[in-house]
Design a protein around this motif. Structure first.
Motif, PDB file in Angstrom:
ATOM      1  N   PRO A   1      -8.014  -4.165  -8.823  1.00 45.63           N
ATOM      2  CA  PRO A   1      -7.841  -4.753  -7.494  1.00 45.63           C
ATOM      3  C   PRO A   1      -6.885  -3.935  -6.626  1.00 45.63           C
ATOM      4  CG  PRO A   1      -7.417  -6.366  -9.231  1.00 45.63           C
ATOM      5  CD  PRO A   1      -7.543  -5.041  -9.890  1.00 45.63           C
ATOM      6  N   SER A   2      -7.108  -3.985  -5.339  1.00 46.02           N
ATOM      7  CA  SER A   2      -6.213  -3.331  -4.377  1.00 46.02           C
ATOM      8  C   SER A   2      -6.353  -4.044  -3.049  1.00 46.02           C
ATOM      9  CB  SER A   2      -6.604  -1.863  -4.207  1.00 46.02           C
ATOM     10  OG  SER A   2      -5.900  -1.274  -3.132  1.00 46.02           O
ATOM     11  N   LEU A   3      -5.266  -4.190  -2.343  1.00 45.19           N
ATOM     12  CA  LEU A   3      -5.331  -4.603  -0.941  1.00 45.19           C
ATOM     13  C   LEU A   3      -4.933  -3.409  -0.076  1.00 45.19           C
ATOM     14  CD1 LEU A   3      -5.678  -6.709   1.304  1.00 45.19           C
ATOM     15  CD2 LEU A   3      -3.294  -7.323   0.958  1.00 45.19           C
ATOM     16  N   ARG A   4      -3.678  -2.982  -0.217  1.00 44.17           N
ATOM     17  CA  ARG A   4      -3.097  -1.964   0.649  1.00 44.17           C
ATOM     18  C   ARG A   4      -3.767  -0.599   0.530  1.00 44.17           C
ATOM     19  NH1 ARG A   4       0.125  -5.942  -0.230  1.00 44.17           N
ATOM     20  NH2 ARG A   4      -0.765  -5.752  -2.299  1.00 44.17           N
ATOM     21  N   THR A   5      -3.901  -0.101  -0.694  1.00 47.53           N
ATOM     22  CA  THR A   5      -4.351   1.291  -0.844  1.00 47.53           C
ATOM     23  C   THR A   5      -5.787   1.442  -0.361  1.00 47.53           C
ATOM     24  OG1 THR A   5      -2.927   1.354  -2.779  1.00 47.53           O
ATOM     25  CG2 THR A   5      -4.393   3.226  -2.453  1.00 47.53           C
TER      26      THR A   5
ATOM     27  N   HIS B   1       0.770   7.379  -8.574  1.00 48.82           N
ATOM     28  CA  HIS B   1       0.206   6.773  -7.357  1.00 48.82           C
ATOM     29  C   HIS B   1       0.767   7.586  -6.186  1.00 48.82           C
ATOM     30  CE1 HIS B   1      -1.440   4.007  -4.594  1.00 48.82           C
ATOM     31  NE2 HIS B   1      -0.885   2.868  -4.984  1.00 48.82           N
TER      32      HIS B   1
ATOM     33  N   ARG C   1      -9.396   4.495  -8.249  1.00 50.78           N
ATOM     34  CA  ARG C   1      -8.359   3.752  -9.001  1.00 50.78           C
ATOM     35  C   ARG C   1      -8.950   3.239 -10.303  1.00 50.78           C
ATOM     36  NH1 ARG C   1      -4.483  -0.981  -6.648  1.00 50.78           N
ATOM     37  NH2 ARG C   1      -3.458   0.869  -5.796  1.00 50.78           N
TER      38      ARG C   1
ATOM     39  N   GLN D   1       1.070   6.365  -2.493  1.00 49.38           N
ATOM     40  CA  GLN D   1       2.122   5.355  -2.340  1.00 49.38           C
ATOM     41  C   GLN D   1       3.478   6.040  -2.180  1.00 49.38           C
ATOM     42  OE1 GLN D   1       2.011   1.866  -2.163  1.00 49.38           O
ATOM     43  NE2 GLN D   1       4.151   2.143  -1.604  1.00 49.38           N
TER      44      GLN D   1
ATOM     45  N   PRO E   1       6.349  -1.465  -3.451  1.00 50.90           N
ATOM     46  CA  PRO E   1       4.970  -1.076  -3.117  1.00 50.90           C
ATOM     47  C   PRO E   1       4.083  -2.274  -2.783  1.00 50.90           C
ATOM     48  CG  PRO E   1       5.365  -0.803  -5.482  1.00 50.90           C
ATOM     49  CD  PRO E   1       6.686  -1.138  -4.846  1.00 50.90           C
ATOM     50  N   LEU E   2       4.498  -3.473  -3.186  1.00 48.97           N
ATOM     51  CA  LEU E   2       3.744  -4.722  -3.015  1.00 48.97           C
ATOM     52  C   LEU E   2       2.465  -4.689  -3.870  1.00 48.97           C
ATOM     53  CD1 LEU E   2       4.136  -5.270   0.850  1.00 48.97           C
ATOM     54  CD2 LEU E   2       5.548  -6.223  -0.993  1.00 48.97           C
TER      55      LEU E   2
HETATM   56  N1   CP Z   1       0.918  -0.650  -3.232  1.00 49.01           N
HETATM   57  C1   CP Z   1      -0.343  -0.794  -3.724  1.00 49.01           C
HETATM   58  O1   CP Z   1      -0.860   0.077  -4.456  1.00 49.01           O
HETATM   59  O2   CP Z   1      -0.942  -1.945  -3.355  1.00 49.01           O
HETATM   60  P1   CP Z   1      -2.447  -2.341  -3.702  1.00 49.01           P
HETATM   61  O3   CP Z   1      -2.510  -2.567  -5.213  1.00 49.01           O
HETATM   62  O4   CP Z   1      -2.721  -3.582  -2.927  1.00 49.01           O
HETATM   63  O5   CP Z   1      -3.330  -1.195  -3.316  1.00 49.01           O
END
Ligand code: CP
Length: 309
Positions: free
Chosen positions: A54-58, A140, A109, A143, A266-267
């Motif tokens: 899962p990812s939101l930001r990246t 990463h 990823r 990031q 990094p959240l």
């Molecule tokens: N910082 C980061 O990698 O967030 P995501 O997992 O949401 O991509």
């Protein structure tokens, strides 16, 4: 930037000049006027994101960055829903051959460093590592570029700062951040001694080789008190139990912090940063997430522009 490396798999692909060029480009790239030469060029380019975790930001910020450059995004959706999910028995090598025949650049990823390596070996187009597990071999890099850019924007420099690390020190974002900080002069890192998840030996060696000073403290509050930057790499529930409440950062704990210090993460931040930190002057983690778009625009522009010259 990235003149010697086709892919962006870790911070070793970049030298200090590359990183500073990304900072400079990130400052200006959002304001590019279109339709200029670059915009016309990127209009023919296709980015594929292939995420097995899962990812939101990246994922979203890479896609936003590509669209803002005028390029296009190949909507693969969840890689786990593809044939390359291990339960569907298509090899990662075959998936790489196919995906790279469709796109000009792939953001990838996976939880396994080995899966990334197989994918890269079989891809005909450049690959960006968007996170490949945690621990040895995991990084990463994009990031870390967002983190370094946020520090640079706030302090006007990265050189000479003191960075305190909290949480699991083996997480990929922390590992790439250390590798990035090691390229700057006069840096020091502060960590708590005898942690359940201490720095990896190879990261300590990298720090030694690059003159990065390591300060060990008995108590988490002394780590918090020692940094211009307080960087929390994150925890998961089981790790939080092992670390106790010491590494759960709250507004009350920031009474130990330097007046001018910034808090980064990094959240996502569950288990690591309380929401009451958000309204303190120290909180910079949402700013860092927002910086993901210009920084990744600069990275994509650099990697995709090579064939223009
Ligand atoms: N910082 C980061 O990698 O967030 P995501 O997992 O949401 O991509």
């Amino acid at each position: 930037m990235l003149q010697s490396s086709r892919d962006l798999l870790g911070m070793s692909a970049l030298d200090l000049t590359d990183i500073e060029a990304i900072f400079e480009r990130a400052d200006t790239v959002q304001h590019k006027e279109g339709p200029g030469r670059l915009r016309q060029y990127f209009g023919t380019k296709l980015l594929a994101s292939f995420f097995f975790e899962p990812s939101l930001r990246t994922q979203a910020s890479f896609e936003a960055a590509m669209l803002r450059l005028g390029g296009k995004v190949l909507g693969v959706g969840s890689a786990n829903g593809s044939r390359a999910n291990s339960s569907h028995e298509e090899s990662m090598a075959d998936a790489a051959r196919v995906m790279s025949s469709f796109a000009d650049l792939i953001v990838f990823r996976h939880s396994s460093p080995h899966a990334l390596n197989v994918f890269v070996e079989n891809s005909d187009v450049p690959v960006i590592n968007a996170g490949n597990g945690n621990g040895v071999g995991a990084e990463h890099p994009s990031q870390a570029l967002c983190d370094l850019y946020t520090i640079h924007k706030h302090f006007g420099r990265v050189h000479g700062l003191s960075v305190s690390l909290l949480g699991n020190l083996q997480k990929r974002a922390i590992r790439s951040l250390i590798a990035g900080l090691a390229k700057f002069e006069g840096m020091s890192l502060n960590v708590q001694d005898k942690l359940a998840f201490p720095l990896l030996e190879e990261d300590v060696n990298l720090m030694r080789q690059n003159g990065l000073k390591l300060n060990l403290f008995d108590r988490a509050e002394d780590v918090i008190a020692s940094g211009d930057v307080i960087y929390h790499g994150g925890l998961t529930a089981d790790w939080q139990t092992q670390l106790g409440e010491d590494h759960f950062l709250t507004a009350a704990k920031l009474r130990f912090a330097r007046e001018h210090s910034i808090v980064m993460h990094p959240l996502p931040r569950p288990g690591s940063i309380a929401i009451d930190v958000d309204t303190t002057r120290h909180a910079k983690y949402f700013q860092c997430a927002a910086n993901g778009v210009p920084v990744r625009m600069a990275v994509l522009e650099s990697m995709l522009s090579r064939s223009m010259h």
